[in-house]
Scaffold this motif. Structure first.
Motif, PDB file in Angstrom:
ATOM      1  N   LYS A 118       0.845  -1.199   0.000  1.00  0.00           N
ATOM      2  CA  LYS A 118       0.000   0.000   0.000  1.00  0.00           C
ATOM      3  C   LYS A 118       0.881   1.251   0.000  1.00  0.00           C
ATOM      4  O   LYS A 118       1.993   1.241   0.524  1.00  0.00           O
ATOM      5  CB  LYS A 118      -0.926   0.012   1.209  1.00  0.00           C
ATOM      6  N   PHE A 119       0.359   2.331  -0.577  1.00  0.00           N
ATOM      7  CA  PHE A 119       1.115   3.590  -0.642  1.00  0.00           C
ATOM      8  C   PHE A 119       0.475   4.686   0.203  1.00  0.00           C
ATOM      9  O   PHE A 119       0.963   5.811   0.225  1.00  0.00           O
ATOM     10  CB  PHE A 119       1.233   4.057  -2.094  1.00  0.00           C
ATOM     11  N   THR A 120      -0.612   4.365   0.869  1.00  0.00           N
ATOM     12  CA  THR A 120      -1.269   5.312   1.769  1.00  0.00           C
ATOM     13  C   THR A 120      -1.458   4.654   3.118  1.00  0.00           C
ATOM     14  O   THR A 120      -1.629   3.437   3.218  1.00  0.00           O
ATOM     15  CB  THR A 120      -2.633   5.750   1.214  1.00  0.00           C
ATOM     16  N   LYS A 121      -1.447   5.452   4.153  1.00  0.00           N
ATOM     17  CA  LYS A 121      -1.569   4.932   5.501  1.00  0.00           C
ATOM     18  C   LYS A 121      -3.031   4.804   5.911  1.00  0.00           C
ATOM     19  O   LYS A 121      -3.906   5.522   5.425  1.00  0.00           O
ATOM     20  CB  LYS A 121      -0.839   5.847   6.493  1.00  0.00           C
ATOM     21  N   GLU A 122      -3.274   3.868   6.815  1.00  0.00           N
ATOM     22  CA  GLU A 122      -4.585   3.721   7.428  1.00  0.00           C
ATOM     23  C   GLU A 122      -4.590   4.515   8.733  1.00  0.00           C
ATOM     24  O   GLU A 122      -3.677   4.372   9.545  1.00  0.00           O
ATOM     25  CB  GLU A 122      -4.877   2.244   7.709  1.00  0.00           C
ATOM     26  N   VAL A 123      -5.617   5.297   8.945  1.00  0.00           N
ATOM     27  CA  VAL A 123      -5.714   6.143  10.138  1.00  0.00           C
ATOM     28  C   VAL A 123      -6.914   5.673  10.960  1.00  0.00           C
ATOM     29  O   VAL A 123      -8.034   5.590  10.447  1.00  0.00           O
ATOM     30  CB  VAL A 123      -5.871   7.630   9.771  1.00  0.00           C
ATOM     31  N   TYR A 124      -6.659   5.380  12.236  1.00  0.00           N
ATOM     32  CA  TYR A 124      -7.706   4.922  13.140  1.00  0.00           C
ATOM     33  C   TYR A 124      -7.808   5.912  14.300  1.00  0.00           C
ATOM     34  O   TYR A 124      -6.965   5.909  15.214  1.00  0.00           O
ATOM     35  CB  TYR A 124      -7.397   3.512  13.660  1.00  0.00           C
ATOM     36  N   PRO A 125      -8.840   6.760  14.301  1.00  0.00           N
ATOM     37  CA  PRO A 125      -8.983   7.763  15.360  1.00  0.00           C
ATOM     38  C   PRO A 125      -9.699   7.192  16.586  1.00  0.00           C
ATOM     39  O   PRO A 125     -10.033   6.003  16.643  1.00  0.00           O
ATOM     40  CB  PRO A 125      -9.825   8.848  14.685  1.00  0.00           C
ATOM     41  N   ARG A 126      -9.946   8.050  17.527  1.00  0.00           N
ATOM     42  CA  ARG A 126     -10.635   7.668  18.773  1.00  0.00           C
ATOM     43  C   ARG A 126     -12.028   7.114  18.462  1.00  0.00           C
ATOM     44  O   ARG A 126     -12.797   7.697  17.710  1.00  0.00           O
ATOM     45  CB  ARG A 126     -10.752   8.894  19.686  1.00  0.00           C
ATOM     46  N   GLY A 127     -12.340   5.952  19.031  1.00  0.00           N
ATOM     47  CA  GLY A 127     -13.627   5.315  18.826  1.00  0.00           C
ATOM     48  C   GLY A 127     -13.663   4.303  17.698  1.00  0.00           C
ATOM     49  O   GLY A 127     -14.660   3.589  17.551  1.00  0.00           O
ATOM     50  N   SER A 128     -12.606   4.208  16.882  1.00  0.00           N
ATOM     51  CA  SER A 128     -12.575   3.255  15.769  1.00  0.00           C
ATOM     52  C   SER A 128     -11.893   1.958  16.204  1.00  0.00           C
ATOM     53  O   SER A 128     -11.292   1.875  17.278  1.00  0.00           O
ATOM     54  CB  SER A 128     -11.844   3.856  14.570  1.00  0.00           C
ATOM     55  N   VAL A 129     -11.985   0.947  15.341  1.00  0.00           N
ATOM     56  CA  VAL A 129     -11.404  -0.365  15.612  1.00  0.00           C
ATOM     57  C   VAL A 129     -10.485  -0.745  14.460  1.00  0.00           C
ATOM     58  O   VAL A 129     -10.882  -0.719  13.293  1.00  0.00           O
ATOM     59  CB  VAL A 129     -12.490  -1.445  15.788  1.00  0.00           C
ATOM     60  N   HIS A 130      -9.257  -1.094  14.787  1.00  0.00           N
ATOM     61  CA  HIS A 130      -8.291  -1.594  13.804  1.00  0.00           C
ATOM     62  C   HIS A 130      -8.245  -3.110  13.912  1.00  0.00           C
ATOM     63  O   HIS A 130      -7.767  -3.660  14.903  1.00  0.00           O
ATOM     64  CB  HIS A 130      -6.907  -0.993  14.068  1.00  0.00           C
ATOM     65  N   HIS A 131      -8.748  -3.801  12.884  1.00  0.00           N
ATOM     66  CA  HIS A 131      -8.784  -5.258  12.873  1.00  0.00           C
ATOM     67  C   HIS A 131      -7.594  -5.786  12.075  1.00  0.00           C
ATOM     68  O   HIS A 131      -7.534  -5.623  10.859  1.00  0.00           O
ATOM     69  CB  HIS A 131     -10.100  -5.750  12.260  1.00  0.00           C
ATOM     70  N   LEU A 132      -6.667  -6.407  12.770  1.00  0.00           N
ATOM     71  CA  LEU A 132      -5.531  -7.067  12.129  1.00  0.00           C
ATOM     72  C   LEU A 132      -5.882  -8.543  11.984  1.00  0.00           C
ATOM     73  O   LEU A 132      -5.910  -9.291  12.965  1.00  0.00           O
ATOM     74  CB  LEU A 132      -4.262  -6.899  12.974  1.00  0.00           C
ATOM     75  N   LYS A 133      -6.166  -8.960  10.759  1.00  0.00           N
ATOM     76  CA  LYS A 133      -6.617 -10.323  10.523  1.00  0.00           C
ATOM     77  C   LYS A 133      -5.488 -11.325  10.736  1.00  0.00           C
ATOM     78  O   LYS A 133      -4.304 -10.997  10.626  1.00  0.00           O
ATOM     79  CB  LYS A 133      -7.170 -10.463   9.100  1.00  0.00           C
ATOM     80  N   ARG A 134      -5.875 -12.522  11.048  1.00  0.00           N
ATOM     81  CA  ARG A 134      -4.910 -13.597  11.282  1.00  0.00           C
ATOM     82  C   ARG A 134      -4.025 -13.797  10.055  1.00  0.00           C
ATOM     83  O   ARG A 134      -4.501 -13.878   8.925  1.00  0.00           O
ATOM     84  CB  ARG A 134      -5.656 -14.900  11.592  1.00  0.00           C
ATOM     85  N   GLY A 135      -2.724 -13.849  10.293  1.00  0.00           N
ATOM     86  CA  GLY A 135      -1.769 -14.051   9.209  1.00  0.00           C
ATOM     87  C   GLY A 135      -1.368 -12.788   8.478  1.00  0.00           C
ATOM     88  O   GLY A 135      -0.504 -12.829   7.602  1.00  0.00           O
ATOM     89  N   THR A 136      -1.985 -11.636   8.827  1.00  0.00           N
ATOM     90  CA  THR A 136      -1.664 -10.366   8.163  1.00  0.00           C
ATOM     91  C   THR A 136      -0.563  -9.648   8.940  1.00  0.00           C
ATOM     92  O   THR A 136      -0.503  -9.714  10.173  1.00  0.00           O
ATOM     93  CB  THR A 136      -2.911  -9.471   8.087  1.00  0.00           C
ATOM     94  N   VAL A 137       0.294  -8.953   8.227  1.00  0.00           N
ATOM     95  CA  VAL A 137       1.374  -8.217   8.872  1.00  0.00           C
ATOM     96  C   VAL A 137       1.356  -6.773   8.380  1.00  0.00           C
ATOM     97  O   VAL A 137       1.083  -6.503   7.198  1.00  0.00           O
ATOM     98  CB  VAL A 137       2.743  -8.880   8.587  1.00  0.00           C
ATOM     99  N   LYS A 138       1.623  -5.841   9.285  1.00  0.00           N
ATOM    100  CA  LYS A 138       1.653  -4.425   8.955  1.00  0.00           C
ATOM    101  C   LYS A 138       2.729  -3.723   9.783  1.00  0.00           C
ATOM    102  O   LYS A 138       3.226  -4.268  10.777  1.00  0.00           O
ATOM    103  CB  LYS A 138       0.301  -3.749   9.270  1.00  0.00           C
ATOM    104  N   GLN A 139       3.076  -2.519   9.326  1.00  0.00           N
ATOM    105  CA  GLN A 139       3.816  -1.591  10.186  1.00  0.00           C
ATOM    106  C   GLN A 139       2.774  -0.668  10.812  1.00  0.00           C
ATOM    107  O   GLN A 139       1.861  -0.204  10.140  1.00  0.00           O
ATOM    108  CB  GLN A 139       4.827  -0.762   9.394  1.00  0.00           C
ATOM    109  N   TYR A 140       2.908  -0.439  12.109  1.00  0.00           N
ATOM    110  CA  TYR A 140       1.947   0.457  12.766  1.00  0.00           C
ATOM    111  C   TYR A 140       2.690   1.510  13.579  1.00  0.00           C
ATOM    112  O   TYR A 140       3.859   1.322  13.963  1.00  0.00           O
ATOM    113  CB  TYR A 140       0.989  -0.334  13.659  1.00  0.00           C
ATOM    114  N   ARG A 141       1.982   2.597  13.824  1.00  0.00           N
ATOM    115  CA  ARG A 141       2.596   3.708  14.560  1.00  0.00           C
ATOM    116  C   ARG A 141       1.549   4.422  15.396  1.00  0.00           C
ATOM    117  O   ARG A 141       0.406   4.607  14.953  1.00  0.00           O
ATOM    118  CB  ARG A 141       3.241   4.697  13.597  1.00  0.00           C
ATOM    119  N   MET A 142       1.942   4.764  16.610  1.00  0.00           N
ATOM    120  CA  MET A 142       1.177   5.668  17.449  1.00  0.00           C
ATOM    121  C   MET A 142       1.961   6.963  17.502  1.00  0.00           C
ATOM    122  O   MET A 142       2.964   7.053  18.229  1.00  0.00           O
ATOM    123  CB  MET A 142       0.973   5.076  18.846  1.00  0.00           C
ATOM    124  N   PRO A 143       1.575   7.979  16.708  1.00  0.00           N
ATOM    125  CA  PRO A 143       2.430   9.156  16.557  1.00  0.00           C
ATOM    126  C   PRO A 143       2.604   9.960  17.839  1.00  0.00           C
ATOM    127  O   PRO A 143       3.603  10.658  17.994  1.00  0.00           O
ATOM    128  CB  PRO A 143       1.714   9.972  15.482  1.00  0.00           C
TER     129      PRO A 143
END
Length: 408
Positions: free
Chosen positions: A154-179
């Motif tokens: 992917k070339f764009t980031k996913e943004v999860y604000p207050r009240g949202s849910v980030h679902h990391l599916k089984r077997g999926t890998v990502k880079q994540y950041r809490m700025p």
């Protein structure tokens, strides 16, 4: 004149007779392991206590009630205590640091078991790292701040604000950041023990914080064992059954007395016990027949006869058929039988996992017995003579002098 002669290679060039047998055993073990894992995967949903939708509702309600993170966390724990009374929710607020995948934060373990964990995780400074590739689904409910993530393609980031849910599916890998400051309620469901190496790797190869490692292991182990014991106690102490409680008869005939309720709960508990005992009888029934089968195989001899072949075939076939009918074998014990006036939940899904594992173990032994008998009869390609066409022969050349005879 000189004459060339060839001969067969010596016996040392033949492959070892045990090598192919090892491959056959290895293939059998891999197949059985895959079958057992598939059966356990099919039963995994029965072990879960929480649901992602329910936990999201809990987080959403807490966020609507409070604006500060401290209040939100306290409200979440209070709601969970009300919904799940007893030992399931950790009442001790014990915060520990957590280093995993290059990211660092602090966490509070609310619940931990073999198939689930629920924690509060976050940082006041910000962090980033590798999510890891896990055998569980992971749900991040953001309570404060933002979480960013992206996948490798992917070339764009996913943004999860207050009240949202980030679902990391089984077997999926990502880079994540809490700025910046970010706190989340993290819920994972799946095979939790397989996630532990990822959680411990940074401690052994980077931080060497053995004190935090000990506290994390102690709290996690305590909660897992405690929840296992709580599950066993809940089976023998059904809700609504109050022992040694004085009986108060009511004048209104439409109301059920406490005596009737306790008696109904006892009958419901006895029904559960009967079902579990019958399930155990069904689970070990294949094991009881193993001795008779072994005697029949021994008496049939090692020769290839119609009788011995039939016994071997039926033994292997019944074992393989048993692997495919684990769920259907124990399904009759799941039939709901409601006891009148019982407050005990008699229609809940009963757990027959130990019986199913014992049933699978008996089938594995039966399959091994059948394969062993087939090997002694020479029906399995486990000897060097069965693989003679694959021998690599090296022709050896011998030189011998000729002789001259007179013509007269």
């Amino acid at each position: 004149m000189v004459k060339a002669a060839t001969r067969r290679p010596p016996s040392t060039s033949k492959p070892e007779s045990k090598s192919h047998w090892k491959y056959l055993v290895l293939a059998t073990l891999v197949g059985l392991s895959y079958l057992i894992v598939s059966v356990l995967e099919g039963m995994l949903d029965k072990f879960y206590i929480f649901t992602p939708a329910q936990l999201h509702d809990v987080a959403t309600l807490s966020l609507s009630r409070h604006n500060d993170t401290r209040g939100v966390i306290d409200d979440i724990i209070a709601q969970l205590h009300t919904a799940y009374p007893g030992r399931t929710i950790n009442s001790k607020e014990e915060w520990v640091f957590n280093n995993a995948g290059g990211a660092m934060g602090s966490m509070h373990i609310i619940h931990a078991s073999v198939t689930e964990y629920l924690i509060i995780f976050g940082t006041a400074l910000g962090t980033e790292g590798h999510t890891g590739r896990h055998t569980a689904d992971d749900y991040f409910s953001i309570l404060e701040g933002e979480q960013w993530a992206y996948e490798a393609d992917k070339f764009t980031k996913e943004v999860y604000p207050r009240g949202s849910v980030h679902h990391l599916k089984r077997g999926t890998v990502k880079q994540y950041r809490m700025p910046d400051t970010c706190w989340a309620m993290e819920y994972a469901r799946g095979w939790i023990p397989l996630m532990l190496p990822f959680g411990y790797a940074d401690t052994f190869f980077s931080t060497l914080d053995l004190h935090t490692l000990w506290r994390t292991s102690f709290i996690t182990g305590r909660e897992i064992i405690g929840n296992l014991l709580h599950a066993e106690q809940s089976k023998s102490d059904p809700p609504g059954y109050i022992p040694n409680q004085p009986i108060k008869k009511r004048r209104n005939n439409n109301q059920v007395s406490l005596e009737q309720t306790n008696e109904a709960n006892k009958k419901s508990l006895e029904l559960r016990s009967i079902k579990h005992n019958k399930a155990w009888e069904t689970a070990i029934a294949p094991g009881k027949a193993l001795f008779t089968t072994a005697v029949m195989m021994y008496m049939s001899g090692s020769g290839i006869q119609i009788f011995s072949i039939s016994i071997v075939f039926m033994t292997i076939w019944n074992a393989l058929k048993g692997f495919t009918k684990v769920e259907s074998t124990f399904r009759p014990f799941q039939i709901n039988q409601t006891i009148p006036h019982a407050t005990f939940i008699s229609n809940e899904q009963l757990d027959f996992t130990p019986q199913k594992l014992a049933f699978i173990a008996c089938q594995i032994v039966a399959l091994g017995l059948g394969l062993y008998k087939a090997d002694t009869m020479g029906l399995l390609p486990s000897r060097s003579s069965d693989w003679i066409e694959f021998w690599s022969e090296t022709p050896l050349t011998a030189m011998s002098p000729g002789s001259v005879s007179p013509l007269y």
